[in-house]
Write a protein that holds these residues in place. Structure first.
Motif, PDB file in Angstrom:
ATOM      1  N   ALA B 109       0.854  -1.188   0.000  1.00 38.83           N
ATOM      2  CA  ALA B 109       0.000   0.000   0.000  1.00 38.83           C
ATOM      3  C   ALA B 109       0.884   1.230   0.000  1.00 38.83           C
ATOM      4  O   ALA B 109       1.923   1.265   0.667  1.00 38.83           O
ATOM      5  CB  ALA B 109      -0.917   0.007   1.224  1.00 38.83           C
ATOM      6  N   LYS B 111       2.602   4.362  -2.705  1.00 36.98           N
ATOM      7  CA  LYS B 111       2.896   4.677  -4.102  1.00 36.98           C
ATOM      8  C   LYS B 111       3.789   3.553  -4.623  1.00 36.98           C
ATOM      9  O   LYS B 111       4.952   3.430  -4.216  1.00 36.98           O
ATOM     10  CB  LYS B 111       3.583   6.046  -4.213  1.00 36.98           C
ATOM     11  CG  LYS B 111       3.708   6.522  -5.647  1.00 36.98           C
ATOM     12  CD  LYS B 111       4.245   7.954  -5.724  1.00 36.98           C
ATOM     13  CE  LYS B 111       4.294   8.430  -7.172  1.00 36.98           C
ATOM     14  NZ  LYS B 111       4.861   9.778  -7.301  1.00 36.98           N
ATOM     15  N   THR B 151      -0.849   5.246  -6.939  1.00 36.24           N
ATOM     16  CA  THR B 151      -1.085   5.513  -5.519  1.00 36.24           C
ATOM     17  C   THR B 151      -2.309   4.711  -5.114  1.00 36.24           C
ATOM     18  O   THR B 151      -3.421   5.010  -5.554  1.00 36.24           O
ATOM     19  CB  THR B 151      -1.324   7.010  -5.271  1.00 36.24           C
ATOM     20  OG1 THR B 151      -0.187   7.722  -5.758  1.00 36.24           O
ATOM     21  CG2 THR B 151      -1.491   7.300  -3.797  1.00 36.24           C
ATOM     22  N   GLY B 152      -2.084   3.667  -4.337  1.00 34.19           N
ATOM     23  CA  GLY B 152      -3.189   2.780  -3.988  1.00 34.19           C
ATOM     24  C   GLY B 152      -2.672   1.528  -3.316  1.00 34.19           C
ATOM     25  O   GLY B 152      -1.792   1.605  -2.462  1.00 34.19           O
ATOM     26  N   GLN B 172      -3.162  -4.333  -9.074  1.00 35.56           N
ATOM     27  CA  GLN B 172      -3.086  -3.028  -8.401  1.00 35.56           C
ATOM     28  C   GLN B 172      -4.348  -2.227  -8.662  1.00 35.56           C
ATOM     29  O   GLN B 172      -4.926  -2.303  -9.758  1.00 35.56           O
ATOM     30  CB  GLN B 172      -1.892  -2.222  -8.926  1.00 35.56           C
ATOM     31  CG  GLN B 172      -0.542  -2.889  -8.691  1.00 35.56           C
ATOM     32  CD  GLN B 172       0.620  -2.070  -9.228  1.00 35.56           C
ATOM     33  OE1 GLN B 172       0.425  -1.226 -10.102  1.00 35.56           O
ATOM     34  NE2 GLN B 172       1.813  -2.312  -8.718  1.00 35.56           N
ATOM     35  N   GLY B 174      -5.853   1.911  -7.831  1.00 35.29           N
ATOM     36  CA  GLY B 174      -5.531   3.218  -7.261  1.00 35.29           C
ATOM     37  C   GLY B 174      -5.656   4.289  -8.328  1.00 35.29           C
ATOM     38  O   GLY B 174      -6.417   4.138  -9.290  1.00 35.29           O
ATOM     39  N   THR B 175      -4.896   5.363  -8.161  1.00 39.81           N
ATOM     40  CA  THR B 175      -4.871   6.406  -9.191  1.00 39.81           C
ATOM     41  C   THR B 175      -3.435   6.657  -9.615  1.00 39.81           C
ATOM     42  O   THR B 175      -2.501   6.471  -8.823  1.00 39.81           O
ATOM     43  CB  THR B 175      -5.481   7.741  -8.686  1.00 39.81           C
ATOM     44  OG1 THR B 175      -4.765   8.142  -7.516  1.00 39.81           O
ATOM     45  CG2 THR B 175      -6.946   7.599  -8.359  1.00 39.81           C
ATOM     46  N   THR B 208     -10.010   6.042 -11.264  1.00 40.29           N
ATOM     47  CA  THR B 208      -9.416   4.841 -10.679  1.00 40.29           C
ATOM     48  C   THR B 208      -8.762   4.005 -11.775  1.00 40.29           C
ATOM     49  O   THR B 208      -9.346   3.767 -12.831  1.00 40.29           O
ATOM     50  CB  THR B 208     -10.503   4.015  -9.963  1.00 40.29           C
ATOM     51  OG1 THR B 208     -11.065   4.828  -8.940  1.00 40.29           O
ATOM     52  CG2 THR B 208      -9.917   2.756  -9.342  1.00 40.29           C
TER      53      THR B 208
END
Lengths: 148, 407
Positions: B109, B111, B151-152, B172, B174-175, B208
């Protein structure tokens, strides 16, 4: 035109070449290195695939779920043979693999030792550690691991 | 940054260790300085490479600590310069916590580096590969800031497959952080700019993103990967429209969107003694739209379907010398590889829709922790040349050299 004699000679040459490759490959298993581990390690034998996984940072746990601590001997001859037989890699390919692992935050660099006795001492005092040394050098402070 | 790195390098070279270890914190890094020269009218990927440029470097330092045998934390700071972007500004390259439950299940979790293709995760470090420039379809320099890390969170692991080897997986979610002053944002502006209305991106929002990566490592030296990236992003760009007839100017604000972006990469690498062979194929599908909010400019929605591939070979002749080369071809429109799309729209020559490169690299490792490289490219087409001008030529060259110190 099909020449049975030429075909047989060619076939024999290819067979001979394949035998050389197989002989050379199997001969490599009569390795001049020994896998050693800390006495806390429960395993007494590992497959080549398991050793590959361990030294590429993919297999990180022993059977008892303890974290594996790998170590590397920098001695040129032993390192080259270990990497060729177990990983199918050259020292530079192995180095680049670990530079990638470290640069991406996936793992710590394995400790490397210029001398076999230093590596044996490290493995002997580090729970769950594994390493490789020239055959005939392990001593009683560590256990040897057979390759299945 | 450079002074700190220099100090760490000196510490690293003071002994035989591979890393600096301070109170259980392991420190690694690299410093890479290059020189690049391209044909005078073709600047790529350094904005002033046509004149020859030293604005071509990468510096990084990373810190990691084993909190307990199953939990690691770490981060890497990175600075790079490519002339008009990067500019040696220090950025957070990656920073995550990593919990490994079993061999086949782990969690990260923070970056996290994006595992696209064979080499995206490790592309920052010049010492980890043969070439100075990885093939530009799969590893486009102008896209490095947007596909570098997510990032997620991720889930990953290694699954033994018996005599077939090992399957490694990563998922994965995230963004993807896209910096406004980076090369990606500049590229998005170029997509929606017109000759009469050059625009600058002022805002970017990432939806996302979902990434999947499978790697099959066989016992006979073959490594095969299949990766996918799925996301959308949108933003705003502003500029001035100049009427070509009257020279009257009016402000322009454009809402733009890259929607349903799907990228797939298939890769195979084969190691046989000192020989490394690799090939990858990548295809992208997405829809670009622009709403200019200015009556002088026509809004558009355009479906894009690009692809590209490469084959590479590298051979290490001695401990200190390696020779490598690759051929790559990139197409802006895989349904019209002849470039007829641009020709029919009247927006450019066919060769502006492709980029085909022949590359040769010499790599030297004269001493431990030092890598020197010399590389030449012969290039046909300009599709990847983000800083294209009317003077840019179809056939051009790129010569680069780079020195990297790492520990």
């Amino acid at each position: 035109m099909f020449h049975p004699k030429r075909f047989c000679i060619m076939g024999t040459k290819i067979l001979f070449l394949m035998c050389l490759i197989v002989f050379g490959h199997s001969g490599a298993h009569a390795a001049s290195f020994t896998i050693i581990a800390n006495k806390s390690v429960v395993e007494s034998a590992l497959t080549r695939a398991e050793l590959q996984g361990i030294y590429l940072g993919e297999k990180v746990k022993w059977g008892n779920r303890k974290h594996i601590k790998i170590s590397v001997l920098e001695d040129d001859r032993t390192l080259k043979e270990f990497l060729q037989v177990v990983l199918g890699k050259t020292p530079s390919q192995f180095d680049q693999h670990w530079v990638r692992m470290v640069t991406t935050g996936k793992a710590s660099m394995p400790p490397a030792f210029p001398d076999a006795q230093q590596l044996i001492d490290y493995v002997a005092k580090t729970p769950n550690a594994i390493g490789f040394v020239p055959s005939g050098q392990p001593g009683d402070a560590v256990k040897t691991i057979a390759i299945k | 940054m450079k002074k700190a790195l220099t100090a760490m390098m000196l510490l690293a070279f003071a002994g035989p260790a591979h890393a600096v270890d301070l109170a259980g914190v392991e420190i690694h890094g690299f410093a890479s300085q290059g020189y690049i020269k391209t044909s005078p009218d073709n600047n790529f990927p350094v904005s002033n490479s046509g004149e020859g440029s030293f604005n071509f470097n990468d510096f990084a330092v990373n810190f990691s600590k084993e909190v307990n045998p199953d939990l690691r934390v770490g981060l890497q700071l990175l600075a790079m310069d490519r002339g008009s972007y990067g500019k040696d500004k220090i950025t957070l390259d990656w920073a995550f916590g990593d919990y490994r439950l079993t061999d086949w299940l782990g969690f990260r979790a923070g970056k996290i580096k994006i595992p696209l293709g064979l080499y995206n995760e490790s592309r920052d470090n010049d010492a980890a590969r043969t070439f100075i420039f990885l093939p530009q379809n799969e590893y486009y320099d102008y896209e490095r800031d947007s596909v570098n890390a997510i990032t997620g969170a991720s889930v990953y692991g290694s699954i033994p497959a018996g005599s077939a080897g090992t399957v490694n997986y990563q998922f994965q979610i995230g963004t993807t952080p896209i910096p406004l002053d980076g090369a990606s944002a500049r590229n998005y502006s170029a997509y929606i700019s017109t000759v009469d209305a050059p625009l600058t991106t002022t805002d970017v929002n990432s939806s996302t993103a979902f990434i999947h990566h499978l790697e099959w490592r066989t016992p006979v030296g073959v490594r095969a990967t299949f990766s996918g990236l799925h996301t959308s992003f949108d933003g705003t760009a502003t500029g001035i429209y100049t009427d070509p007839a009257t020279s009257a100017t009016t402000p322009v604000t454009a809402k733009w969107k890259f929607d349903s972006w799907h990228r797939y990469i298939l890769g195979v690498e084969y190691l046989w003694n000192d020989l490394t062979l690799a090939t990858e194929y990548q295809r992208d599908d997405y829809t670009v739209s622009a709403d200019y909010q200015n009556p002088a400019l026509e809004n558009f929605t355009s479906k894009q379907a690009s692809d590209g591939w490469y084959v590479s070979a590298a051979y290490r002749f001695t401990d200190w010398f390696e020779l490598g080369g690759y051929y790559t071809a990139i197409y802006a429109d895989r349904n019209h590889r002849d470039g007829s799309t641009f020709e029919e729209l009247g927006v450019g020559a066919p060769w502006q829709t492709w980029q085909k490169e022949k590359v040769l690299t010499l790599r030297f490792d004269p001493v431990r922790n030092l890598v020197l490289k010399l590389e030449g490219h012969l290039i046909d087409g300009t599709w990847n040349m983000s800083e294209y001008t009317d003077a840019s030529k179809r056939n051009w060259y790129l010569v680069a050299t780079k020195a990297t110190v790492f520990f």
